[in-house]
Design a protein around this motif. Sequence first.
Motif, PDB file in Angstrom:
ATOM      1  N   VAL A  24      12.196 -13.313  -7.705  1.00  0.00           N
ATOM      2  CA  VAL A  24      12.296 -14.287  -8.797  1.00  0.00           C
ATOM      3  C   VAL A  24      13.530 -15.188  -8.573  1.00  0.00           C
ATOM      4  CG1 VAL A  24      12.607 -14.522 -11.300  1.00  0.00           C
ATOM      5  CG2 VAL A  24      11.059 -12.798 -10.404  1.00  0.00           C
ATOM      6  N   ASP A  25      14.582 -14.595  -8.024  1.00  0.00           N
ATOM      7  CA  ASP A  25      15.788 -15.329  -7.653  1.00  0.00           C
ATOM      8  C   ASP A  25      15.472 -16.379  -6.571  1.00  0.00           C
ATOM      9  OD1 ASP A  25      18.392 -16.031  -7.377  1.00  0.00           O
ATOM     10  OD2 ASP A  25      19.099 -14.124  -6.583  1.00  0.00           O
ATOM     11  N   VAL A  26      14.745 -15.956  -5.537  1.00  0.00           N
ATOM     12  CA  VAL A  26      14.389 -16.872  -4.439  1.00  0.00           C
ATOM     13  C   VAL A  26      13.530 -18.029  -4.971  1.00  0.00           C
ATOM     14  CG1 VAL A  26      13.017 -17.096  -2.324  1.00  0.00           C
ATOM     15  CG2 VAL A  26      14.579 -15.171  -2.596  1.00  0.00           C
ATOM     16  N   VAL A  57       4.359 -15.527  -3.793  1.00  0.00           N
ATOM     17  CA  VAL A  57       4.777 -16.658  -2.954  1.00  0.00           C
ATOM     18  C   VAL A  57       3.700 -17.742  -3.005  1.00  0.00           C
ATOM     19  CG1 VAL A  57       5.107 -17.381  -0.556  1.00  0.00           C
ATOM     20  CG2 VAL A  57       6.303 -15.375  -1.411  1.00  0.00           C
ATOM     21  N   LEU A  58       2.424 -17.310  -2.963  1.00  0.00           N
ATOM     22  CA  LEU A  58       1.341 -18.295  -2.976  1.00  0.00           C
ATOM     23  C   LEU A  58       1.174 -18.912  -4.365  1.00  0.00           C
ATOM     24  CD1 LEU A  58      -1.205 -16.595  -0.586  1.00  0.00           C
ATOM     25  CD2 LEU A  58       0.342 -18.478  -0.132  1.00  0.00           C
ATOM     26  N   LEU A  59       1.466 -18.152  -5.422  1.00  0.00           N
ATOM     27  CA  LEU A  59       1.420 -18.721  -6.779  1.00  0.00           C
ATOM     28  C   LEU A  59       2.437 -19.860  -6.901  1.00  0.00           C
ATOM     29  CD1 LEU A  59       0.660 -18.624  -9.849  1.00  0.00           C
ATOM     30  CD2 LEU A  59       2.532 -17.020 -10.120  1.00  0.00           C
ATOM     31  N   LEU A 100       4.995 -15.627   3.898  1.00  0.00           N
ATOM     32  CA  LEU A 100       5.507 -16.877   4.483  1.00  0.00           C
ATOM     33  C   LEU A 100       4.434 -17.545   5.332  1.00  0.00           C
ATOM     34  CD1 LEU A 100       9.141 -16.345   5.763  1.00  0.00           C
ATOM     35  CD2 LEU A 100       8.323 -17.717   3.855  1.00  0.00           C
ATOM     36  N   PHE A 101       3.696 -16.731   6.100  1.00  0.00           N
ATOM     37  CA  PHE A 101       2.640 -17.241   6.978  1.00  0.00           C
ATOM     38  C   PHE A 101       1.595 -18.003   6.157  1.00  0.00           C
ATOM     39  CE2 PHE A 101      -1.536 -16.435   9.010  1.00  0.00           C
ATOM     40  CZ  PHE A 101      -1.344 -17.147  10.179  1.00  0.00           C
ATOM     41  N   VAL A 143       3.342  -6.884  -0.490  1.00  0.00           N
ATOM     42  CA  VAL A 143       2.019  -7.509  -0.623  1.00  0.00           C
ATOM     43  C   VAL A 143       1.965  -8.280  -1.951  1.00  0.00           C
ATOM     44  CG1 VAL A 143      -0.453  -7.075  -0.919  1.00  0.00           C
ATOM     45  CG2 VAL A 143       0.835  -5.810   0.809  1.00  0.00           C
ATOM     46  N   PHE A 144       2.464  -7.642  -3.016  1.00  0.00           N
ATOM     47  CA  PHE A 144       2.479  -8.316  -4.310  1.00  0.00           C
ATOM     48  C   PHE A 144       3.332  -9.588  -4.239  1.00  0.00           C
ATOM     49  CE2 PHE A 144       4.710  -8.917  -8.399  1.00  0.00           C
ATOM     50  CZ  PHE A 144       3.624  -9.343  -9.140  1.00  0.00           C
ATOM     51  N   ILE A 145       4.481  -9.484  -3.569  1.00  0.00           N
ATOM     52  CA  ILE A 145       5.360 -10.659  -3.461  1.00  0.00           C
ATOM     53  C   ILE A 145       4.654 -11.782  -2.678  1.00  0.00           C
ATOM     54  CG2 ILE A 145       7.508 -11.487  -2.375  1.00  0.00           C
ATOM     55  CD1 ILE A 145       8.808  -8.858  -3.280  1.00  0.00           C
ATOM     56  N   ALA A 146       3.831 -11.406  -1.679  1.00  0.00           N
ATOM     57  CA  ALA A 146       3.086 -12.430  -0.928  1.00  0.00           C
ATOM     58  C   ALA A 146       2.175 -13.210  -1.872  1.00  0.00           C
ATOM     59  CB  ALA A 146       2.271 -11.774   0.194  1.00  0.00           C
TER      60      ALA A 146
END
Lengths: 91, 214
Positions: B195-197, B33-35, A73-74, B27-30
């Motif tokens: 993937v839902d989010v 998130v950026l993708l 999020l950051f 970490v992978f989800i982070a």
Amino acid sequence: MTDWRPPLALIGAWLGLLALLALTVTLAYVPLGAGNAVVALTIGTIKAGLVATIFMELWHRRGLTLVFAGAGLFWLGILLYLGSMDFLTRT
Amino acid sequence: MPDSSAVAPQYASIPHRDHTAELGMWVFIATEVLLFGGLILAYFVYRHAFPQGFAEGSRHTEIVIGTANTAVLLTSSFLVAWAIEIFSPATIRIVTWLLIGAACLGLLFIVLKGIEYSKEYDEHLVPGIDFLFAGPLANGVQLFFIFYFIATAIHALHMLIGICLLITLATLCRKAPTTRHHAALHSAALYWHFVDVAWIFLFALIYLPGRSAS
């Protein structure tokens, strides 16, 4: 016999998510001007928060896990803030 | 719950191993998130430049299918969270069925998405392949649909990977579930919920704008 029923928190989160979905679709048809986008993204954020806290169990996590979950999020915040500043402030 | 193999030497205990796996998944989800964050930034920039074109493009999406798909995905996430919550050797049959149910809902999502794509193709709304849109908003509408197809295709690819993970884990743990299965399933569940989010935000950005003006 082992209990196979889902916890009430999960059922509540699921029904809450479906209710928020119905609400956001309904409100999309109400003319609010620029408010429509704000409402859609606010309800989306609440839904994402429900999924993260209940389904992804962050409600029961402390310390390091929250730091790792918050890191994404950051960096997203930096990406969106610095990335959009140029376009929002151009004259 | 039994655990046939010893914990790898870098871990002090099973909870230590599982906690490490959970942190690794975050970490992978982070990175994910950026993708999706990059895509969403592009969306905001172009929507800022072409507000009416994006509203018009959004009105041409299938909100009934989009809403149904959101409900399908939320329900699928619920089933996976339920499976994780009751995971034990005594409940493994129910866990397996919950995972298969979640994977079937994932497939239903893909099928509905396919129907939606075919409708858009029929309406000549696929940039680069068949795009016909007259009027002053054509450029904005085209940019909207470029975002739409790239974002939803990347999301659908994530769905397919998630469906494979759920079916594989349902198959692996259906006989003698171990703590390793539970840890693997927990990581897969975090991915599925992410993937839902991602879809929750794509839904708000793709289907909802411009509806009140139609």
